[in-house]
Design an enzyme around this catalytic site. Structure first.
Site, PDB file in Angstrom:
ATOM      1  N   ASP A  17     183.385 -59.670  22.473  1.00 16.36           N
ATOM      2  CA  ASP A  17     182.878 -60.286  23.714  1.00 16.36           C
ATOM      3  C   ASP A  17     182.951 -61.813  23.749  1.00 16.36           C
ATOM      4  O   ASP A  17     182.051 -62.473  24.291  1.00 16.36           O
ATOM      5  CB  ASP A  17     181.427 -59.856  23.966  1.00 16.36           C
ATOM      6  N   LYS A  80     183.588 -52.953  28.493  1.00 12.51           N
ATOM      7  CA  LYS A  80     182.452 -52.079  28.249  1.00 12.51           C
ATOM      8  C   LYS A  80     181.203 -52.543  28.980  1.00 12.51           C
ATOM      9  O   LYS A  80     181.081 -53.714  29.365  1.00 12.51           O
ATOM     10  CB  LYS A  80     182.153 -52.012  26.743  1.00 12.51           C
ATOM     11  N   CYS A 114     175.123 -56.998  20.322  1.00 11.96           N
ATOM     12  CA  CYS A 114     176.398 -56.273  20.263  1.00 11.96           C
ATOM     13  C   CYS A 114     176.965 -56.197  18.844  1.00 11.96           C
ATOM     14  O   CYS A 114     177.474 -55.152  18.433  1.00 11.96           O
ATOM     15  CB  CYS A 114     177.408 -56.911  21.207  1.00 11.96           C
TER      16      CYS A 114
END
Length: 202
Positions: A17, A80, A114
């Protein structure tokens, strides 16, 4: 004498990310990018597969431009809404469909969300997990040492990018050693900068 071989045989790099929208929110974001660039360049030399995720790219945009040239040949690029990178697309990929386990190396954000959930999922599947302490961060810098301590306790290896690169090789006799040594020398100033910034909270 036996031919030299690598110490780690099934590594894969997870890039979590690293999107432009997070640039001004994440503590020491620029330092994560320095480490990620080095690791991804090492991946090219050592032909290590790369898994890249974005978090809701429709709203939060693509991976930062600094990394785009280095991820264009990524094995998986998954967008996602899950916090974990272990999406159905990643889980079903050929990288993880066999019986052999992987050495999963994680860089990205956020260390306590994450990155943590990705590491826990990979550990649960029996993979070895390396968290690069000079390649992960969070919005709140105080989250980082708590997350890394938890991940150590869960069985992940918390290490640095340079340590991991040399552990992957394991032998100065391998064909790629000269190119890796050149990369390490070229990025030595960036390595010092990233370590000084990110490891100050560990």
């Amino acid at each position: 004498m036996a031919a030299p071989s690598r110490r780690l045989h099934n590594p894969v790099i997870f890039v979590c990310d690293l999107q432009d929208k997070f640039r001004n929110a994440i503590w020491q974001f620029d330092k994560i990018l320095l480490t990620s660039q080095k690791v991804l360049r090492a991946a090219q030399i050592l032909q290590i597969p790369i898994v890249v995720t974005t978090q809701n790219a429709g709203k939060l945009g693509p991976i930062v431009p600094e990394l785009q040239p280095l991820i264009k040949d990524a094995a998986v690029h998954s967008d996602k809404t899950l916090f974990s990178m272990v999406t159905p697309e990643v889980s079903s990929h050929a990288l993880f469909s066999g019986q052999s386990k992987r050495e999963v190396v994680i860089v990205g954000i956020e260390s306590h969300i994450c990155v943590t959930q990705t590491a826990l999922d990979m550990l649960a599947q029996g993979h070895k997990v390396y968290i690069l302490a000079d390649g992960v961060s969070s919005c709140n810098e105080e989250e980082i040492p708590v997350a890394l301590a938890r991940l150590r306790a869960e069985g992940a290896v918390v290490t640095t990018s340079e340590s991991w690169i040399y552990e992957t090789m394991g032998d100065a006799g391998i064909a790629e050693f000269r190119d890796i040594a050149k990369l390490v020398k070229e990025t030595s100033a960036d390595t010092k900068t990233a370590l000084a910034g990110l490891l100050s909270k560990i």
